[in-house]
Design a protein around this motif. Sequence first.
Motif, PDB file in Angstrom:
ATOM      1  N   ALA A 114       0.844  -1.203   0.000  1.00 33.12           N
ATOM      2  CA  ALA A 114       0.000   0.000   0.000  1.00 33.12           C
ATOM      3  C   ALA A 114       0.878   1.253   0.000  1.00 33.12           C
ATOM      4  CB  ALA A 114      -0.935  -0.003   1.203  1.00 33.12           C
ATOM      5  N   LYS A 115       1.947   1.223   0.776  1.00 34.75           N
ATOM      6  CA  LYS A 115       2.877   2.357   0.799  1.00 34.75           C
ATOM      7  C   LYS A 115       3.598   2.494  -0.539  1.00 34.75           C
ATOM      8  CE  LYS A 115       3.763   2.384   5.762  1.00 34.75           C
ATOM      9  NZ  LYS A 115       4.757   2.159   6.817  1.00 34.75           N
TER      10      LYS A 115
ATOM     11  N   ARG B   4      -3.111   9.774   7.386  1.00 36.29           N
ATOM     12  CA  ARG B   4      -2.415   9.124   8.500  1.00 36.29           C
ATOM     13  C   ARG B   4      -2.845   9.749   9.818  1.00 36.29           C
ATOM     14  NH1 ARG B   4       1.873   5.707   7.102  1.00 36.29           N
ATOM     15  NH2 ARG B   4       2.308   5.843   4.894  1.00 36.29           N
TER      16      ARG B   4
ATOM     17  N   LYS C  79      -8.687   4.505  -4.771  1.00 38.67           N
ATOM     18  CA  LYS C  79      -7.266   4.193  -4.600  1.00 38.67           C
ATOM     19  C   LYS C  79      -6.608   5.003  -3.491  1.00 38.67           C
ATOM     20  CE  LYS C  79      -5.856   2.636  -9.178  1.00 38.67           C
ATOM     21  NZ  LYS C  79      -4.926   2.886 -10.281  1.00 38.67           N
ATOM     22  N   ARG C  80      -7.057   6.226  -3.317  1.00 35.58           N
ATOM     23  CA  ARG C  80      -6.389   7.157  -2.410  1.00 35.58           C
ATOM     24  C   ARG C  80      -6.324   6.582  -0.991  1.00 35.58           C
ATOM     25  NH1 ARG C  80      -9.468  11.900  -0.770  1.00 35.58           N
ATOM     26  NH2 ARG C  80     -10.647  11.250  -2.592  1.00 35.58           N
ATOM     27  N   PRO C  81      -5.126   6.578  -0.391  1.00 30.42           N
ATOM     28  CA  PRO C  81      -5.017   6.064   0.981  1.00 30.42           C
ATOM     29  C   PRO C  81      -5.673   7.033   1.968  1.00 30.42           C
ATOM     30  CG  PRO C  81      -2.890   6.861   0.211  1.00 30.42           C
ATOM     31  CD  PRO C  81      -3.852   6.969  -0.944  1.00 30.42           C
ATOM     32  N   TYR C  82      -6.036   6.506   3.103  1.00 30.87           N
ATOM     33  CA  TYR C  82      -6.627   7.325   4.154  1.00 30.87           C
ATOM     34  C   TYR C  82      -5.557   8.236   4.745  1.00 30.87           C
ATOM     35  CZ  TYR C  82     -10.087   3.606   3.894  1.00 30.87           C
ATOM     36  OH  TYR C  82     -10.998   2.698   3.456  1.00 30.87           O
TER      37      TYR C  82
ATOM     38  N   TYR D  37      -8.248  -0.814  -0.957  1.00 28.99           N
ATOM     39  CA  TYR D  37      -8.242  -0.877  -2.422  1.00 28.99           C
ATOM     40  C   TYR D  37      -7.589  -2.182  -2.891  1.00 28.99           C
ATOM     41  CZ  TYR D  37      -7.298  -0.036  -7.288  1.00 28.99           C
ATOM     42  OH  TYR D  37      -7.242  -0.176  -8.656  1.00 28.99           O
TER      43      TYR D  37
ATOM     44  N   SER E  36      -4.735   2.536  -0.665  1.00 35.42           N
ATOM     45  CA  SER E  36      -5.174   1.976   0.613  1.00 35.42           C
ATOM     46  C   SER E  36      -5.153   0.450   0.553  1.00 35.42           C
ATOM     47  CB  SER E  36      -6.580   2.466   0.961  1.00 35.42           C
ATOM     48  OG  SER E  36      -7.536   1.894   0.099  1.00 35.42           O
TER      49      SER E  36
ATOM     50  N   ASN F  70       1.082   3.715  -3.054  1.00 38.43           N
ATOM     51  CA  ASN F  70       0.338   4.873  -2.567  1.00 38.43           C
ATOM     52  C   ASN F  70      -1.171   4.671  -2.734  1.00 38.43           C
ATOM     53  OD1 ASN F  70       0.210   7.376  -1.274  1.00 38.43           O
ATOM     54  ND2 ASN F  70       0.047   8.442  -3.231  1.00 38.43           N
TER      55      ASN F  70
END
Length: 79
Positions: free
Chosen positions: A50-51, A72, A67-70, A59, A56, A54
């Motif tokens: 995930a990192k 932090r 796709k956008r991560p939450y 996803y 989530s 980039n």
Amino acid sequence: MYFQRLEDLRIDSDQTQMDIAKYLGCQREVYRRYEKGTRQIPVDMLIQLAKLYNVSIDYIVGLTNEKRPYPRIKKAKIL
């Protein structure tokens, strides 16, 4: 399923299975099995992927199409 997303993310980033296996610290065959869905991927590797991409974890595992991560969580200061 999530394994198709793993393959799509890898291909979209122009990486080989060997590249990702090296990043995760595992053998290519182990990673290949994650992509094919014949082996369950450990949570710590999901976090690393995930990192890397980039995105989530939700996803990657197919719980969302976002796709956008939450954002932090900020760590609280200890006085």
